[in-house]
Design a protein around this motif. Structure first.
Motif, PDB file in Angstrom:
ATOM      1  N   ILE A 165     -11.545  26.001  14.639  1.00 18.36           N
ATOM      2  CA  ILE A 165     -10.092  26.124  14.468  1.00 18.36           C
ATOM      3  C   ILE A 165      -9.675  27.586  14.551  1.00 18.36           C
ATOM      4  O   ILE A 165      -8.678  27.935  15.191  1.00 18.36           O
ATOM      5  CB  ILE A 165      -9.655  25.515  13.115  1.00 18.36           C
ATOM      6  N   LEU A 166     -10.436  28.465  13.919  1.00 16.18           N
ATOM      7  CA  LEU A 166     -10.103  29.892  13.950  1.00 16.18           C
ATOM      8  C   LEU A 166     -10.186  30.443  15.363  1.00 16.18           C
ATOM      9  O   LEU A 166      -9.352  31.259  15.776  1.00 16.18           O
ATOM     10  CB  LEU A 166     -11.013  30.662  12.996  1.00 16.18           C
ATOM     11  N   GLU A 167     -11.187  30.000  16.137  1.00 20.55           N
ATOM     12  CA  GLU A 167     -11.291  30.422  17.543  1.00 20.55           C
ATOM     13  C   GLU A 167     -10.077  29.963  18.341  1.00 20.55           C
ATOM     14  O   GLU A 167      -9.537  30.706  19.161  1.00 20.55           O
ATOM     15  CB  GLU A 167     -12.574  29.864  18.181  1.00 20.55           C
ATOM     16  N   VAL A 168      -9.648  28.729  18.111  1.00 18.63           N
ATOM     17  CA  VAL A 168      -8.482  28.201  18.829  1.00 18.63           C
ATOM     18  C   VAL A 168      -7.227  28.967  18.439  1.00 18.63           C
ATOM     19  O   VAL A 168      -6.413  29.329  19.294  1.00 18.63           O
ATOM     20  CB  VAL A 168      -8.320  26.682  18.576  1.00 18.63           C
ATOM     21  N   LEU A 169      -7.057  29.260  17.144  1.00 16.37           N
ATOM     22  CA  LEU A 169      -5.900  30.050  16.707  1.00 16.37           C
ATOM     23  C   LEU A 169      -5.892  31.421  17.371  1.00 16.37           C
ATOM     24  O   LEU A 169      -4.852  31.907  17.823  1.00 16.37           O
ATOM     25  CB  LEU A 169      -5.905  30.200  15.183  1.00 16.37           C
ATOM     26  N   ASN A 182      -3.710  20.364  24.879  1.00 15.70           N
ATOM     27  CA  ASN A 182      -4.865  20.075  24.023  1.00 15.70           C
ATOM     28  C   ASN A 182      -6.179  20.133  24.791  1.00 15.70           C
ATOM     29  O   ASN A 182      -7.207  20.516  24.232  1.00 15.70           O
ATOM     30  CB  ASN A 182      -4.703  18.721  23.335  1.00 15.70           C
ATOM     31  N   ARG A 183      -6.178  19.739  26.060  1.00 16.13           N
ATOM     32  CA  ARG A 183      -7.409  19.769  26.852  1.00 16.13           C
ATOM     33  C   ARG A 183      -7.976  21.182  26.915  1.00 16.13           C
ATOM     34  O   ARG A 183      -9.175  21.397  26.705  1.00 16.13           O
ATOM     35  CB  ARG A 183      -7.116  19.254  28.276  1.00 16.13           C
ATOM     36  N   ILE A 184      -7.116  22.166  27.155  1.00 13.55           N
ATOM     37  CA  ILE A 184      -7.553  23.569  27.232  1.00 13.55           C
ATOM     38  C   ILE A 184      -8.014  24.057  25.858  1.00 13.55           C
ATOM     39  O   ILE A 184      -9.030  24.738  25.728  1.00 13.55           O
ATOM     40  CB  ILE A 184      -6.411  24.465  27.769  1.00 13.55           C
ATOM     41  N   LEU A 185      -7.263  23.718  24.824  1.00  8.64           N
ATOM     42  CA  LEU A 185      -7.636  24.142  23.469  1.00  8.64           C
ATOM     43  C   LEU A 185      -8.951  23.505  23.045  1.00  8.64           C
ATOM     44  O   LEU A 185      -9.782  24.143  22.400  1.00  8.64           O
ATOM     45  CB  LEU A 185      -6.517  23.804  22.481  1.00  8.64           C
ATOM     46  N   THR A 193     -11.613  16.343  24.079  1.00  8.26           N
ATOM     47  CA  THR A 193     -10.202  16.350  23.683  1.00  8.26           C
ATOM     48  C   THR A 193      -9.939  15.425  22.497  1.00  8.26           C
ATOM     49  O   THR A 193      -9.232  15.802  21.546  1.00  8.26           O
ATOM     50  CB  THR A 193      -9.304  15.966  24.875  1.00  8.26           C
ATOM     51  N   ASN A 194     -10.495  14.220  22.509  1.00  4.42           N
ATOM     52  CA  ASN A 194     -10.283  13.289  21.395  1.00  4.42           C
ATOM     53  C   ASN A 194     -10.827  13.848  20.080  1.00  4.42           C
ATOM     54  O   ASN A 194     -10.195  13.736  19.029  1.00  4.42           O
ATOM     55  CB  ASN A 194     -10.916  11.926  21.701  1.00  4.42           C
TER      56      ASN A 194
END
Length: 199
Positions: A165-169, A182-185, A193-194
């Motif tokens: 989550i921190l990497e995505v943020l 969402n696919r890229i994240l 993705t799911n």
């Protein structure tokens, strides 16, 4: 600043406020914080709060607010004589995960040490608000560090300890101009993705 202002605010960065005289207020979670010369206010990112000036009631139709910069020809003395509230504000980020702590407002007593920093910063801003010299940059960084160090350790709980989550943020913050489905994240978190959507 004259008369009053009332607005809901919430920003993804830290804010430091200091006023040279009384007359402005911040409201957060039902509590009111007066901006006073002997206090410094620090607001955590993504804190929803409102501000107002003076003890004026909210008018039926609109409001009037006047602002300006201290500088050549319009000194602190000039603005003070006009009845203005001189307002120092600093906005900054410190990065993931520390910009994602619990929302809140922190009020600190203005010590001699903090006065020295604020005085150095305002002296420079009275002359030049577009460029900072090395000493002013150090004074700003020192003020920020001092105030952050006063925040209780219990408030430094990040919104997530999950490194994915921190990497995505972090990726979102550095890619705000791009499409972020969402696919890229999910790819950034090394998840399907799911699975990312569930996380």
């Amino acid at each position: 600043l004259k008369h009053w202002e009332f607005r809901e605010l919430s920003y993804p960065y830290w804010r430091i406020y200091h006023n040279n005289r009384e007359g402005a207020f911040i409201t957060y979670n039902g509590s009111e914080y007066a901006l006073r010369p002997e206090k410094v206010i620090m607001i955590a990112p993504n804190t929803s709060y409102s501000t107002r000036i003076g003890n004026h009631a909210v008018p039926e139709n609109g409001y009037y607010l006047e602002g300006g910069r201290v500088g050549k020809g319009q000194t602190e003395v000039y603005h003070t004589r006009k009845g203005s509230i001189l307002h120092l504000f600093i906005h900054f980020n410190i990065g993931v995960p520390y910009d994602n702590i619990s929302p809140g407002i922190f009020e600190f007593d203005l010590t001699d040490h903090l006065v020295e920093k604020i005085s150095a910063i305002t002296r420079h801003l009275n002359v030049d608000f577009a460029r900072f010299n090395f000493y002013t940059v150090l004074a700003i960084q020192s003020l920020i560090s001092d105030l952050l160090s006063f925040i209780p350790e219990s408030n430094w709980e990040a919104i997530s300890k999950d490194y994915r989550i921190l990497e995505v943020l972090s990726h979102i913050e550095s890619s705000l101009g791009e499409a972020l489905p969402n696919r890229i994240l999910a790819e950034n978190a090394s998840l399907a993705t799911n699975a990312f959507n569930r996380l």
